[in-house]
Design an enzyme around this catalytic site. Structure first.
Site, PDB file in Angstrom:
ATOM      1  N   HIS A 127       0.667  -0.930  -0.046  1.00 52.49           N
ATOM      2  CA  HIS A 127      -0.064  -0.060   0.021  1.00 52.49           C
ATOM      3  C   HIS A 127       0.890   1.277   0.129  1.00 52.49           C
ATOM      4  O   HIS A 127       0.053   2.449  -0.444  1.00 52.49           O
ATOM      5  CB  HIS A 127      -0.911  -0.006   1.177  1.00 52.49           C
ATOM      6  CG  HIS A 127      -2.004  -1.121   1.269  1.00 52.49           C
ATOM      7  ND1 HIS A 127      -2.845  -1.178   0.007  1.00 52.49           N
ATOM      8  CD2 HIS A 127      -2.092  -1.986   2.146  1.00 52.49           C
ATOM      9  CE1 HIS A 127      -3.652  -2.419   0.532  1.00 52.49           C
ATOM     10  NE2 HIS A 127      -3.127  -2.809   1.569  1.00 52.49           N
ATOM     11  N   ASP A 164      -2.347 -10.702  -2.350  1.00 57.21           N
ATOM     12  CA  ASP A 164      -2.858 -10.220  -0.982  1.00 57.21           C
ATOM     13  C   ASP A 164      -4.435 -10.138  -0.994  1.00 57.21           C
ATOM     14  O   ASP A 164      -4.567  -9.706  -2.323  1.00 57.21           O
ATOM     15  CB  ASP A 164      -2.209  -8.876  -0.509  1.00 57.21           C
ATOM     16  CG  ASP A 164      -2.567  -8.418   0.743  1.00 57.21           C
ATOM     17  OD1 ASP A 164      -1.854  -8.789   1.650  1.00 57.21           O
ATOM     18  OD2 ASP A 164      -3.681  -7.898   0.976  1.00 57.21           O
ATOM     19  N   HIS A 166      -6.072  -7.543  -0.232  1.00 58.53           N
ATOM     20  CA  HIS A 166      -6.167  -6.015  -0.699  1.00 58.53           C
ATOM     21  C   HIS A 166      -5.542  -5.543  -1.988  1.00 58.53           C
ATOM     22  O   HIS A 166      -4.620  -6.283  -2.398  1.00 58.53           O
ATOM     23  CB  HIS A 166      -5.509  -5.080   0.600  1.00 58.53           C
ATOM     24  CG  HIS A 166      -5.979  -5.419   1.706  1.00 58.53           C
ATOM     25  ND1 HIS A 166      -5.626  -6.196   2.632  1.00 58.53           N
ATOM     26  CD2 HIS A 166      -7.199  -4.959   2.311  1.00 58.53           C
ATOM     27  CE1 HIS A 166      -6.372  -6.177   3.845  1.00 58.53           C
ATOM     28  NE2 HIS A 166      -7.286  -5.519   3.801  1.00 58.53           N
ATOM     29  N   ASP A 245      -3.974 -12.859   3.636  1.00 59.69           N
ATOM     30  CA  ASP A 245      -5.247 -12.219   4.324  1.00 59.69           C
ATOM     31  C   ASP A 245      -6.431 -12.821   3.619  1.00 59.69           C
ATOM     32  O   ASP A 245      -7.552 -12.424   3.889  1.00 59.69           O
ATOM     33  CB  ASP A 245      -5.122 -10.936   4.549  1.00 59.69           C
ATOM     34  CG  ASP A 245      -4.609  -9.981   3.619  1.00 59.69           C
ATOM     35  OD1 ASP A 245      -4.210 -10.582   2.425  1.00 59.69           O
ATOM     36  OD2 ASP A 245      -4.212  -8.860   3.727  1.00 59.69           O
TER      37      ASP A 245
HETATM   38 ZN   LIG Z   1      -3.663  -7.128   2.876  1.00 57.78          ZN
END
Ligand SMILES: [Zn+2]
Length: 308
Positions: A127, A164, A166, A245
């Site tokens: 991120h 991931d 995200h 995750d």
């Molecule tokens: Zn993540």
């Protein structure tokens, strides 16, 4: 040649509060599961060096670096960067170790010292934007390593695989104008960081998937979208943003992957790497917050990397 695990005790000294899911216990859970699964002694364990400032500057603005370096608080205190990201007294050092692991692993793989590597590092990176840290991340370890491979080591094409849960918004932003890099990912959508999906290009195949999606959905999109893009691009090295995750036991994410899915994903990447990239893979830990599921999933991932 062996698979190396890069880590450093500094990566466990960075913490953002007892309540925070991105905790030092994550790396302990990984270390414990590598021992419990009897593969620890079959791997080469290397200490992550500190990244050079020039490594970080290849992907981040002076301002982004300054936000981390210049705000490190006194022992026992926190400096807030955003609502869920903060610094403690050890964060700058940990961030340099995390990026340093990714760069050192890249060099060791290119130099033929090791077959491939998994970097058990935190803070995570995908991120982190070129201009600012965000979302538990300080510096974008994978983007820094990819740019090192291109600009310092002279590789012509590198691919980044991000599994991931995200969206790797920081990596996508870092590589938007980089024709020498291909990024492929899936991510739960709508979900943090809520960046609007942008169209696929020959260099970017980032596929949004609905919450609740399980391994069958992910395997199909890998076969339909990732693999054609990877085969067309023919990367000389592959970096993995290895977040765990999307595991069904992970309460932060809302997807339904299991260890066998991570093993399958890793095997797909291994096959592409052996076809075009002399097997070169550097995998860097991103998310994964259920400690048991994280440790088991990393074991499944590393077993395939190490062909154990
Ligand atoms: Zn993540």
């Amino acid at each position: 040649m062996s698979t190396a695990i890069y880590s450093h005790p500094d990566c466990q000294r960075h913490e953002m509060g007892d309540w925070h899911p991105e905790s030092p216990a994550r790396l302990q859970a990984i270390a414990d599961q590598l021992i419990n699964s009897h593969i620890h002694d079959l791997l080469e364990h290397r200490e992550a060096p500190l990244a050079q400032l020039s490594d970080i500057e290849r992907n981040h603005s002076r301002n982004a670096i300054g936000i981390v370096r210049d705000n490190v608080p006194a022992a026992g205190e926190y400096y807030p960067i955003d609502g869920d990201t903060s610094l403690n007294a050890h964060s700058w050092q940990a961030a340099l170790r995390a990026a340093g692991a990714a760069v050192a692993a890249t060099d060791a793989v290119i130099d033929g010292e090791i077959a491939n590597a998994f970097c058990a590092i935190r803070p995570p990176g995908h991120h982190a934007r070129p201009g600012e840290p965000m979302g538990f991340c300080m510096f974008n370890n994978v983007a820094i390593a990819a740019k090192h491979a291109l600009d310092v080591r002279g590789l012509k094409r590198v691919a980044i695989v991000d599994f991931d849960v995200h969206h790797g918004n920081g990596t996508e932003e870092a590589l938007l104008d980089e024709p020498r890099a291909l990024m492929v990912s899936f991510y739960q959508h709508p979900f943090y960081p809520y960046t609007p999906p942008i169209p696929d290009t020959p260099n970017r195949v980032n596929v949004p998937v609905p919450g609740g999606s399980k391994g069958d959905v992910v395997r199909q999109l890998v076969a339909d979208k990732w693999l054609p893009a990877l085969h067309a691009f023919k990367p000389e090295m592959i970096f993995i943003s290895a977040g765990f995750d999307a595991h069904r036991e992970d309460d932060i994410g809302g997807m339904g992957l299991v260890e066998a899915d991570y093993a399958w994903l890793t095997a797909q990447v291994m096959a592409v790497a052996s076809q075009y990239a002399q097997g070169r893979i550097v995998s860097c830990l991103e998310g994964g917050y259920n400690l048991s599921a994280l440790g088991r999933s990393v074991v499944a991932h590393v077993k395939v990397l190490a062909e154990l």
